[in-house]
Design a protein around this motif. Structure first.
Motif, PDB file in Angstrom:
ATOM      1  N   ILE A  59       1.041  -1.454   0.185  1.00  0.00           N
ATOM      2  CA  ILE A  59      -0.356   0.061   0.025  1.00  0.00           C
ATOM      3  C   ILE A  59       0.984   1.079  -0.038  1.00  0.00           C
ATOM      4  O   ILE A  59       2.214   1.176   0.625  1.00  0.00           O
ATOM      5  CB  ILE A  59      -0.832  -0.180   0.901  1.00  0.00           C
ATOM      6  CG1 ILE A  59      -1.958  -0.775   0.928  1.00  0.00           C
ATOM      7  CG2 ILE A  59      -1.529   1.341   1.722  1.00  0.00           C
ATOM      8  CD1 ILE A  59      -2.645  -1.081   0.325  1.00  0.00           C
ATOM      9  N   THR A  60       0.384   2.467  -0.963  1.00  0.00           N
ATOM     10  CA  THR A  60       1.821   3.337  -1.053  1.00  0.00           C
ATOM     11  C   THR A  60       0.867   5.035  -0.417  1.00  0.00           C
ATOM     12  O   THR A  60       0.913   6.017  -0.797  1.00  0.00           O
ATOM     13  CB  THR A  60       2.219   4.209  -2.477  1.00  0.00           C
ATOM     14  OG1 THR A  60       0.696   3.680  -3.605  1.00  0.00           O
ATOM     15  CG2 THR A  60       2.152   2.516  -2.836  1.00  0.00           C
ATOM     16  N   THR A  61      -1.074   4.196  -0.385  1.00  0.00           N
ATOM     17  CA  THR A  61      -1.159   5.279  -0.320  1.00  0.00           C
ATOM     18  C   THR A  61      -2.287   5.464   1.329  1.00  0.00           C
ATOM     19  O   THR A  61      -2.605   4.858   1.199  1.00  0.00           O
ATOM     20  CB  THR A  61      -2.641   6.206  -1.166  1.00  0.00           C
ATOM     21  OG1 THR A  61      -3.764   5.565  -0.885  1.00  0.00           O
ATOM     22  CG2 THR A  61      -1.689   5.745  -2.488  1.00  0.00           C
ATOM     23  N   GLU A  78      -6.626   5.050   0.939  1.00  0.00           N
ATOM     24  CA  GLU A  78      -6.274   3.683   0.726  1.00  0.00           C
ATOM     25  C   GLU A  78      -6.012   2.401   2.317  1.00  0.00           C
ATOM     26  O   GLU A  78      -6.958   2.041   2.194  1.00  0.00           O
ATOM     27  CB  GLU A  78      -5.268   2.314   0.398  1.00  0.00           C
ATOM     28  CG  GLU A  78      -4.956   2.510  -1.577  1.00  0.00           C
ATOM     29  CD  GLU A  78      -4.217   1.830  -2.432  1.00  0.00           C
ATOM     30  OE1 GLU A  78      -4.135   1.138  -2.685  1.00  0.00           O
ATOM     31  OE2 GLU A  78      -2.949   2.927  -2.262  1.00  0.00           O
ATOM     32  N   LEU A  79      -5.174   3.579   2.830  1.00  0.00           N
ATOM     33  CA  LEU A  79      -5.151   2.938   4.478  1.00  0.00           C
ATOM     34  C   LEU A  79      -6.702   3.131   5.402  1.00  0.00           C
ATOM     35  O   LEU A  79      -7.079   2.568   6.163  1.00  0.00           O
ATOM     36  CB  LEU A  79      -3.613   3.212   5.533  1.00  0.00           C
ATOM     37  CG  LEU A  79      -2.715   2.555   4.940  1.00  0.00           C
ATOM     38  CD1 LEU A  79      -1.358   2.897   5.241  1.00  0.00           C
ATOM     39  CD2 LEU A  79      -2.592   0.863   4.793  1.00  0.00           C
ATOM     40  N   GLU A  80      -6.865   4.397   5.239  1.00  0.00           N
ATOM     41  CA  GLU A  80      -7.970   4.712   5.688  1.00  0.00           C
ATOM     42  C   GLU A  80      -8.572   3.873   5.115  1.00  0.00           C
ATOM     43  O   GLU A  80      -9.914   3.824   6.009  1.00  0.00           O
ATOM     44  CB  GLU A  80      -8.507   6.331   5.733  1.00  0.00           C
ATOM     45  CG  GLU A  80      -9.765   7.080   6.431  1.00  0.00           C
ATOM     46  CD  GLU A  80      -9.571   8.399   6.193  1.00  0.00           C
ATOM     47  OE1 GLU A  80      -8.674   8.727   4.793  1.00  0.00           O
ATOM     48  OE2 GLU A  80     -10.632   8.931   6.746  1.00  0.00           O
ATOM     49  N   LEU A  81      -8.939   3.552   3.503  1.00  0.00           N
ATOM     50  CA  LEU A  81     -10.677   2.788   3.547  1.00  0.00           C
ATOM     51  C   LEU A  81     -10.470   1.594   4.088  1.00  0.00           C
ATOM     52  O   LEU A  81     -11.319   0.742   4.686  1.00  0.00           O
ATOM     53  CB  LEU A  81     -10.071   3.177   2.346  1.00  0.00           C
ATOM     54  CG  LEU A  81     -11.412   1.905   0.988  1.00  0.00           C
ATOM     55  CD1 LEU A  81     -12.779   2.178   1.291  1.00  0.00           C
ATOM     56  CD2 LEU A  81     -10.981   2.307  -0.240  1.00  0.00           C
ATOM     57  N   LEU A  82      -8.755   1.108   4.331  1.00  0.00           N
ATOM     58  CA  LEU A  82      -8.654  -0.354   4.816  1.00  0.00           C
ATOM     59  C   LEU A  82      -9.211  -0.115   5.741  1.00  0.00           C
ATOM     60  O   LEU A  82      -9.516  -1.436   6.439  1.00  0.00           O
ATOM     61  CB  LEU A  82      -7.499  -0.977   4.206  1.00  0.00           C
ATOM     62  CG  LEU A  82      -7.328  -1.526   2.793  1.00  0.00           C
ATOM     63  CD1 LEU A  82      -5.848  -1.268   3.036  1.00  0.00           C
ATOM     64  CD2 LEU A  82      -8.055  -2.858   2.182  1.00  0.00           C
ATOM     65  N   TRP A  85      -0.602   6.126   9.236  1.00  0.00           N
ATOM     66  CA  TRP A  85      -2.023   5.015   9.702  1.00  0.00           C
ATOM     67  C   TRP A  85      -0.869   3.505  10.184  1.00  0.00           C
ATOM     68  O   TRP A  85      -1.768   2.944  10.955  1.00  0.00           O
ATOM     69  CB  TRP A  85      -2.412   4.345   8.238  1.00  0.00           C
ATOM     70  CG  TRP A  85      -3.566   5.528   7.741  1.00  0.00           C
ATOM     71  CD1 TRP A  85      -3.488   6.662   6.639  1.00  0.00           C
ATOM     72  CD2 TRP A  85      -4.751   5.779   8.323  1.00  0.00           C
ATOM     73  NE1 TRP A  85      -4.091   7.312   6.638  1.00  0.00           N
ATOM     74  CE2 TRP A  85      -5.274   6.864   7.857  1.00  0.00           C
ATOM     75  CE3 TRP A  85      -4.986   5.269   9.496  1.00  0.00           C
ATOM     76  CZ2 TRP A  85      -6.065   7.543   8.221  1.00  0.00           C
ATOM     77  CZ3 TRP A  85      -6.906   5.847   9.694  1.00  0.00           C
ATOM     78  CH2 TRP A  85      -7.143   6.439   9.252  1.00  0.00           C
ATOM     79  N   MET A  86       0.356   3.380  10.265  1.00  0.00           N
ATOM     80  CA  MET A  86       1.112   3.300  11.016  1.00  0.00           C
ATOM     81  C   MET A  86       0.460   2.811  12.439  1.00  0.00           C
ATOM     82  O   MET A  86       0.418   1.637  13.170  1.00  0.00           O
ATOM     83  CB  MET A  86       2.683   2.810  11.044  1.00  0.00           C
ATOM     84  CG  MET A  86       3.314   1.965   9.443  1.00  0.00           C
ATOM     85  SD  MET A  86       3.833   0.120  10.258  1.00  0.00           S
ATOM     86  CE  MET A  86       4.854   0.464  10.214  1.00  0.00           C
ATOM     87  N   GLY A  87       0.904   3.578  12.884  1.00  0.00           N
ATOM     88  CA  GLY A  87       0.661   4.915  14.028  1.00  0.00           C
ATOM     89  C   GLY A  87      -0.717   4.156  15.174  1.00  0.00           C
ATOM     90  O   GLY A  87      -0.904   3.485  15.829  1.00  0.00           O
ATOM     91  N   GLN A  88      -1.817   3.909  13.793  1.00  0.00           N
ATOM     92  CA  GLN A  88      -3.056   3.696  14.122  1.00  0.00           C
ATOM     93  C   GLN A  88      -2.651   1.890  14.110  1.00  0.00           C
ATOM     94  O   GLN A  88      -4.601   1.730  14.487  1.00  0.00           O
ATOM     95  CB  GLN A  88      -3.866   3.975  13.184  1.00  0.00           C
ATOM     96  CG  GLN A  88      -4.012   5.299  13.017  1.00  0.00           C
ATOM     97  CD  GLN A  88      -4.165   6.733  13.921  1.00  0.00           C
ATOM     98  OE1 GLN A  88      -5.595   5.842  14.568  1.00  0.00           O
ATOM     99  NE2 GLN A  88      -3.708   6.577  14.703  1.00  0.00           N
ATOM    100  N   GLY A  89      -2.127   1.584  13.902  1.00  0.00           N
ATOM    101  CA  GLY A  89      -2.247   0.203  13.167  1.00  0.00           C
ATOM    102  C   GLY A  89      -3.347  -0.337  12.922  1.00  0.00           C
ATOM    103  O   GLY A  89      -3.225  -1.661  12.741  1.00  0.00           O
ATOM    104  N   VAL A  90      -3.015  -0.391  11.201  1.00  0.00           N
ATOM    105  CA  VAL A  90      -3.519  -0.616  10.330  1.00  0.00           C
ATOM    106  C   VAL A  90      -3.067  -1.829   9.235  1.00  0.00           C
ATOM    107  O   VAL A  90      -3.596  -2.586   9.449  1.00  0.00           O
ATOM    108  CB  VAL A  90      -3.727   0.828   9.522  1.00  0.00           C
ATOM    109  CG1 VAL A  90      -5.150  -0.213   7.519  1.00  0.00           C
ATOM    110  CG2 VAL A  90      -5.117   1.177  10.361  1.00  0.00           C
ATOM    111  N   PRO A  91      -1.456  -1.538   8.877  1.00  0.00           N
ATOM    112  CA  PRO A  91      -0.662  -2.710   8.230  1.00  0.00           C
ATOM    113  C   PRO A  91      -1.080  -3.618   9.207  1.00  0.00           C
ATOM    114  O   PRO A  91      -0.522  -3.271  10.545  1.00  0.00           O
ATOM    115  CB  PRO A  91       0.565  -2.270   7.135  1.00  0.00           C
ATOM    116  CG  PRO A  91       0.065  -0.349   8.279  1.00  0.00           C
ATOM    117  CD  PRO A  91      -1.191  -0.011   9.042  1.00  0.00           C
ATOM    118  N   ASP A  92      -0.766  -4.131   8.997  1.00  0.00           N
ATOM    119  CA  ASP A  92      -0.771  -5.738   9.676  1.00  0.00           C
ATOM    120  C   ASP A  92      -0.011  -6.720   9.155  1.00  0.00           C
ATOM    121  O   ASP A  92       1.054  -8.147  10.006  1.00  0.00           O
ATOM    122  CB  ASP A  92      -1.969  -7.204   8.574  1.00  0.00           C
ATOM    123  CG  ASP A  92      -3.254  -6.405   8.883  1.00  0.00           C
ATOM    124  OD1 ASP A  92      -3.908  -6.300   9.781  1.00  0.00           O
ATOM    125  OD2 ASP A  92      -3.662  -5.757   7.979  1.00  0.00           O
TER     126      ASP A  92
END
Ligand code: NCD
Length: 441
Positions: free
Chosen positions: A232-234, A237-241, A290-297
């Motif tokens: 993911i680069t944007t 997308e992380l907000e959506l995911l 979004w890393m800080g929000q814990g979104v990427p797995d």
């Protein structure tokens, strides 16, 4: 008879409950005891070092068969273990494509006694093999299905909604997705400027990625299929995911977390070209948010080697992709040192996260009964990434000459010391990774 085959003493062990100064006893390739006394055939003194669960890189391209001048299963996996990686999921855009039972069996046969780390192979989705995917994804040693929604290296592509729906309807495992919208990118092809790789992110823009991610989320929901969106680069997308965690997991890469367009294209040009592209410093900051929000797995390297000669062709003839399996952990340890994420979060992204997302059997945590896979690191060591350290056949890295803090010192796989201080074991003994029954429902 000794109590253990191997004992790790004196290190800080990163258990699911947190770090602890304790010993680990290994028997028959598994973790037999944590903290228990007993003698051992071999003891490794880990004083001053941190013992992490083995790092699992769920996105690498090792190019065999057909593109061995760029990499092969032996050189790619050597690069992996030198970088502290104990297991890899390897991608299907080989030559021929890995899109059939024969191709998966061929890769497994080639891997035997040649791969240094444990491994699983993705099967590439095509419009033609869609009906067979439900059987192909169940073959032993298969990591599941990979869909390219946008064209990248190779010719695997499933771009139309109808075809995507047929692929998603065939099978039940989590499907890995390269989400860039082919139709939008075709319309925008005129935005590529000859000789100017900084136009790569203008062509393959934010909306190309966001549109594809939005489309695949909708189709996945209709098909009731779990997906894993790669690299993911944007931030959008992380907000959506973040709103679709029930069906979608996602990956970020060290290169998107480290490089930014403003510096990368002027300094290394086409060597920074990859899909989806390296974007602006603002995008990079958004990924960290979004890393800080814990979104990427998970963090995957998208190790995508091409030779120097290939990469030196003028844009857009230059191929997209950069090597990265060996620098994944070093770069991320340096980010830990800089305070951008905690070591605990990094462990989750590189071990427990891959286990949770893909349902690996007996890997991803330091727990009694699990495989004795350990990545042993010196968090304080300051060093410079030298080209002579890199084992990828590509022979280069966008991170060469970078000074980093934190280095993988040892790679232990099922109780065998495969790498220690840059030295490899005598034999390559990687095995296929196994998956839990729950991965298939
Ligand atoms: N990431 C890349 O830029 N290239 C990958 C293919 C891909 O994952 O898109 C490759 O195989 O070269």
């Amino acid at each position: 008879m000794k109590t253990f085959d191997l004992k790790l003493t004196g290190g800080t062990v990163h258990l699911p409950s947190g770090p602890a100064r304790t010993d680990i006893g290994v028997r028959d390739g598994r973790i037999a005891a944590i903290g228990a006394a007993g003698d051992a055939g071999q003891t490794i003194d880990c004083t001053g070092l941190d013992i992490l669960p083995g790092v699992i890189d769920t996105q690498v391209h090792f190019r065999e068969p057909g593109l061995e001048h760029k990499e092969d299963l032996e050189s790619g996996s050597r690069s992996a273990v030198l970088g502290g990686v104990t297991g890899v999921f390897e991608m299907p855009n080989t030559k021929p494509n890995t899109d059939s039972a024969e191709a998966i069996e061929d890769k497994l046969a080639r891997a035997k006694n040649r791969m240094w780390c444990d491994h699983a192979f993705y099967v590439g989705a095509t419009a033609a093999n869609a009906p067979a995917l439900k059987d192909l994804e169940r073959l032993p040693g298969t990591a599941g299905v990979k869909i390219f929604m946008g064209a990248s290296t190779g010719d695997l592509l499933v771009a139309e909604d109808g075809e995507l729906a047929r692929v998603l309807a065939s099978g039940s495992r989590r499907v890995a997705i390269h989400a860039e919208d082919e139709a939008r990118m075709n319309e925008r092809a005129g935005l590529r400027r000859d000789g100017d790789p900084s136009s790569h992110p203008e062509w393959r823009d934010d909306e190309s990625a966001l549109l594809a991610t939005r489309r695949i989320l909708k189709l996945a929901r209709e098909a009731r299929r779990r997906i894993h969106v790669l690299h993911i680069t944007t931030p959008a997308e992380l907000e959506l995911l973040s709103q679709h965690k029930d069906i979608a997991t996602c990956e970020v890469t060290p290169q998107h977390l480290t490089l930014a367009a403003e510096e990368a294209y002027p300094s290394i040009g086409t060597f920074a070209q990859m899909n989806p592209p390296i974007r602006s410093a603002d995008h990079r900051a958004g990924l960290w948010h979004w890393m800080g929000q814990g979104v990427p797995d998970v963090i995957g390297s998208d190790h995508a080697p091409h030779t120097r000669e290939e990469k030196a062709k003028p844009y857009p003839a230059s191929p997209s992709g950069m090597p990265g399996v060996q620098t994944l952990l070093p770069l991320m340890l340096d980010h830990v040192h800089a305070g951008r994420l905690t070591l605990q979060r990094l462990i989750d992204l590189t071990s427990a996260g891959p286990q949770r997302v893909f349902g690996l059997v007996g890997k991803g945590r330091i727990v009694a009964g699990y495989d004795a896979d350990f990545t042993i690191v010196d968090l304080k060591r300051r060093w410079t990434v030298g080209e002579d350290w890199l084992a990828s056949r590509a022979g280069w890295s966008p991170f060469a000459d970078r000074e980093l803090t934190g280095m993988p010192v040892g790679t232990i796989i099922r109780g065998e010391r495969v790498m220690w201080e840059g030295e490899l074991a005598d034999v390559a003994a990687g095995r296929p990774i196994r998956f839990e029954a729950s991965a298939f429902v």
